[in-house]
Scaffold this motif. Structure first.
Motif, PDB file in Angstrom:
ATOM      1  N   ARG A  23     -16.153  -2.533   3.264  1.00  9.35           N
ATOM      2  CA  ARG A  23     -16.059  -1.505   2.220  1.00  9.35           C
ATOM      3  C   ARG A  23     -14.686  -1.762   1.395  1.00  9.35           C
ATOM      4  N   ILE A  24     -15.129  -1.300   0.177  1.00 15.60           N
ATOM      5  CA  ILE A  24     -13.910  -1.403  -0.882  1.00 15.60           C
ATOM      6  C   ILE A  24     -13.983  -0.150  -1.671  1.00 15.60           C
ATOM      7  N   GLU A  25     -13.197   0.656  -1.664  1.00 12.46           N
ATOM      8  CA  GLU A  25     -13.436   1.962  -2.426  1.00 12.46           C
ATOM      9  C   GLU A  25     -12.010   1.954  -3.593  1.00 12.46           C
ATOM     10  N   LEU A  26     -12.552   3.115  -4.543  1.00 15.96           N
ATOM     11  CA  LEU A  26     -11.623   3.451  -5.679  1.00 15.96           C
ATOM     12  C   LEU A  26     -11.714   4.766  -5.901  1.00 15.96           C
ATOM     13  N   GLY A  27     -10.587   5.449  -6.811  1.00 16.47           N
ATOM     14  CA  GLY A  27     -10.732   6.845  -7.146  1.00 16.47           C
ATOM     15  C   GLY A  27     -10.615   6.375  -8.698  1.00 16.47           C
ATOM     16  N   VAL A  28     -11.507   7.305  -9.456  1.00 17.74           N
ATOM     17  CA  VAL A  28     -11.406   7.246 -10.833  1.00 17.74           C
ATOM     18  C   VAL A  28     -11.627   8.607 -11.545  1.00 17.74           C
ATOM     19  N   TYR A  29     -10.807   8.983 -12.471  1.00 17.78           N
ATOM     20  CA  TYR A  29     -10.742  10.298 -12.928  1.00 17.78           C
ATOM     21  C   TYR A  29     -12.122  10.550 -13.975  1.00 17.78           C
ATOM     22  N   ALA A  30     -12.578  11.730 -13.840  1.00 14.50           N
ATOM     23  CA  ALA A  30     -13.508  12.037 -14.499  1.00 14.50           C
ATOM     24  C   ALA A  30     -13.502  11.888 -16.072  1.00 14.50           C
ATOM     25  N   PHE A  31     -12.193  11.866 -16.397  1.00 14.74           N
ATOM     26  CA  PHE A  31     -12.120  11.646 -18.140  1.00 14.74           C
ATOM     27  C   PHE A  31     -12.041  10.372 -18.537  1.00 14.74           C
ATOM     28  N   ASN A  32     -12.465   9.354 -17.637  1.00 17.06           N
ATOM     29  CA  ASN A  32     -12.564   7.794 -18.001  1.00 17.06           C
ATOM     30  C   ASN A  32     -13.922   7.169 -17.657  1.00 17.06           C
ATOM     31  N   PRO A  33     -14.820   7.821 -18.824  1.00 10.45           N
ATOM     32  CA  PRO A  33     -16.177   7.215 -18.440  1.00 10.45           C
ATOM     33  C   PRO A  33     -16.229   5.654 -18.563  1.00 10.45           C
ATOM     34  N   ARG A  34     -15.322   4.996 -19.401  1.00 10.83           N
ATOM     35  CA  ARG A  34     -15.345   3.563 -19.711  1.00 10.83           C
ATOM     36  C   ARG A  34     -15.218   3.007 -18.173  1.00 10.83           C
ATOM     37  N   ALA A  35     -14.026   3.225 -17.441  1.00  8.05           N
ATOM     38  CA  ALA A  35     -13.783   2.871 -16.248  1.00  8.05           C
ATOM     39  C   ALA A  35     -15.131   2.960 -15.281  1.00  8.05           C
ATOM     40  N   SER A  53     -11.576  13.691  -9.362  1.00 11.15           N
ATOM     41  CA  SER A  53     -11.431  12.499  -9.092  1.00 11.15           C
ATOM     42  C   SER A  53     -12.520  11.981  -8.511  1.00 11.15           C
ATOM     43  N   HIS A  54     -13.170  11.150  -9.101  1.00 12.77           N
ATOM     44  CA  HIS A  54     -14.541  10.502  -8.196  1.00 12.77           C
ATOM     45  C   HIS A  54     -14.120   9.583  -7.448  1.00 12.77           C
ATOM     46  N   THR A  55     -14.699   9.436  -6.221  1.00  9.99           N
ATOM     47  CA  THR A  55     -14.727   8.319  -5.280  1.00  9.99           C
ATOM     48  C   THR A  55     -15.924   7.268  -5.357  1.00  9.99           C
ATOM     49  N   MET A  56     -15.550   5.913  -5.636  1.00 10.89           N
ATOM     50  CA  MET A  56     -16.511   5.204  -5.502  1.00 10.89           C
ATOM     51  C   MET A  56     -16.544   3.869  -4.576  1.00 10.89           C
ATOM     52  N   ALA A  57     -17.429   3.297  -4.294  1.00 14.59           N
ATOM     53  CA  ALA A  57     -17.377   2.469  -3.244  1.00 14.59           C
ATOM     54  C   ALA A  57     -18.455   1.412  -3.250  1.00 14.59           C
ATOM     55  N   VAL A  58     -18.096   0.191  -2.829  1.00 13.43           N
ATOM     56  CA  VAL A  58     -19.146  -0.936  -2.655  1.00 13.43           C
ATOM     57  C   VAL A  58     -18.935  -1.271  -1.143  1.00 13.43           C
ATOM     58  N   LEU A  59     -20.280  -1.639  -0.602  1.00 10.64           N
ATOM     59  CA  LEU A  59     -20.336  -2.191   0.976  1.00 10.64           C
ATOM     60  C   LEU A  59     -20.747  -3.426   1.042  1.00 10.64           C
ATOM     61  N   ALA A  60     -20.354  -4.183   1.827  1.00 10.13           N
ATOM     62  CA  ALA A  60     -20.478  -5.688   1.944  1.00 10.13           C
ATOM     63  C   ALA A  60     -22.156  -6.142   1.767  1.00 10.13           C
ATOM     64  N   PRO A  61     -22.951  -5.511   2.445  1.00 10.32           N
ATOM     65  CA  PRO A  61     -24.371  -5.671   2.467  1.00 10.32           C
ATOM     66  C   PRO A  61     -24.902  -5.349   1.030  1.00 10.32           C
ATOM     67  N   GLU A  62     -24.320  -4.374   0.391  1.00 12.02           N
ATOM     68  CA  GLU A  62     -24.958  -4.191  -1.113  1.00 12.02           C
ATOM     69  C   GLU A  62     -24.437  -5.563  -2.204  1.00 12.02           C
ATOM     70  N   TRP A  63     -23.242  -5.707  -1.768  1.00  7.66           N
ATOM     71  CA  TRP A  63     -22.543  -6.822  -2.552  1.00  7.66           C
ATOM     72  C   TRP A  63     -23.412  -7.982  -2.151  1.00  7.66           C
ATOM     73  N   GLU A  64     -23.654  -8.393  -1.021  1.00 10.94           N
ATOM     74  CA  GLU A  64     -24.280  -9.669  -0.779  1.00 10.94           C
ATOM     75  C   GLU A  64     -25.693  -9.566  -1.530  1.00 10.94           C
ATOM     76  N   ALA A  65     -26.483  -8.477  -1.459  1.00 13.19           N
ATOM     77  CA  ALA A  65     -27.541  -8.367  -1.959  1.00 13.19           C
ATOM     78  C   ALA A  65     -27.796  -8.520  -3.255  1.00 13.19           C
ATOM     79  N   SER A  66     -26.800  -8.232  -3.879  1.00 12.95           N
ATOM     80  CA  SER A  66     -26.873  -8.069  -5.434  1.00 12.95           C
ATOM     81  C   SER A  66     -26.213  -9.517  -5.901  1.00 12.95           C
ATOM     82  N   ALA A  67     -25.650 -10.410  -5.186  1.00 15.89           N
ATOM     83  CA  ALA A  67     -25.298 -11.704  -5.330  1.00 15.89           C
ATOM     84  C   ALA A  67     -26.592 -12.529  -4.972  1.00 15.89           C
ATOM     85  N   ALA A  68     -27.405 -12.108  -4.207  1.00  7.70           N
ATOM     86  CA  ALA A  68     -28.479 -13.127  -3.959  1.00  7.70           C
ATOM     87  C   ALA A  68     -29.529 -13.193  -4.993  1.00  7.70           C
TER      88      ALA A  68
END
Ligand SMILES: CC(C)(COP(=O)(O)OP(=O)(O)OC[C@H]1O[C@@H](n2cnc3c(N)ncnc32)[C@H](O)[C@@H]1OP(=O)(O)O)[C@@H](O)C(=O)NCCC(=O)NCCS
Length: 182
Positions: free
Chosen positions: A127-139, A167-182
């Motif tokens: 799992r890799i996560e991040l925080g991003v502020y609501a006033f940053n739609p580009r990010a 502040s929004h929390t977003m994350a990606v999980l390894a199975p999702e990453w692998e599925a998108s790479a496949a």
């Protein structure tokens, strides 16, 4: 989990390489960019001495990956995989492109893609996560393009210029990453 050391990572247009003590001057200049400071919610003003110490510390650390984003040998920002939780195979990630002219050009997204790939495929994070502020739609859009999903919101997490910002929390999980790479 593995510790693959700190290899240089090559993208199509950027190179990611470990931050060194010699990067302090560029980082000090980057930290003067007001827009970056607002978007990353950076209230503190860092002295040159503190940035020098920080660069030396991260260069020596083997439990975090602080990487310079380079274009043609010039450091335009940084991407950092830190707050490593070895037991739960998770980490935090953050990114900043200091040069205004280099934003909106896909370089930050490329840096996030490369570091996320490294974190999941080489360090074996689940799992890799991040925080991003609501006033940053580009990010937010950039992270969605990489594969991060919105998980939740920390309300009024930042007080900036007299306003409360979520502040929004977003994350990606390894199975999702692998599925998108496949
Ligand atoms: C956030 C950041 C890393 C994104 O990297 P980038 O290379 O500039 O992003 P990209 O150019 O790949 O993509 C930006 C996307 O946001 C979209 N976008 C730009 N401004 C937008 C806005 N105001 N609202 C919604 N979407 C916007 C672009 O259209 C693009 O999406 P598309 O490819 O679907 O057209 C970079 O801009 C940056 O470092 N900004 C300053 C610091 C910062 O915000 N750091 C993140 C803190 S969480």
């Amino acid at each position: 989990m593995r510790n693959p050391g700190k290899p240089t990572l090559h993208g199509e247009r950027i190179t990611l390489r470990p931050v060194t003590a010699d990067d302090a001057d560029v980082m000090v200049a980057g930290l003067e960019d007001e827009e970056s400071n607002r978007l990353t919610g950076t209230h503190e003003i860092f002295t040159a001495r503190r940035v020098e110490k920080h660069c030396a510390m991260v260069a020596a650390a083997d439990d975090r990956w602080d990487y310079a984003i380079e274009v043609d040998g010039r450091m335009i920002g940084e991407v950092v995989l830190n707050e490593i939780d070895w037991d739960n195979r998770s980490a935090n990630i953050r990114v900043v492109i200091w040069e205004p002219a280099s934003r909106n050009t896909g370089l930050g997204t490329e840096a996030m893609r490369l570091m996320t790939k490294f974190g999941i495929e080489e360090v074996d994070h689940h799992r890799i996560e991040l925080g991003v502020y609501a006033f940053n739609p580009r990010a937010i859009r950039s992270y969605e393009k990489v594969g991060y999903t919105l998980e939740g919101t920390r309300r009024d997490a930042l007080y900036w210029d007299g306003e409360w910002i979520d502040s929004h929390t977003m994350a990606v999980l390894a199975p999702e990453w692998e599925a998108s790479a496949a």
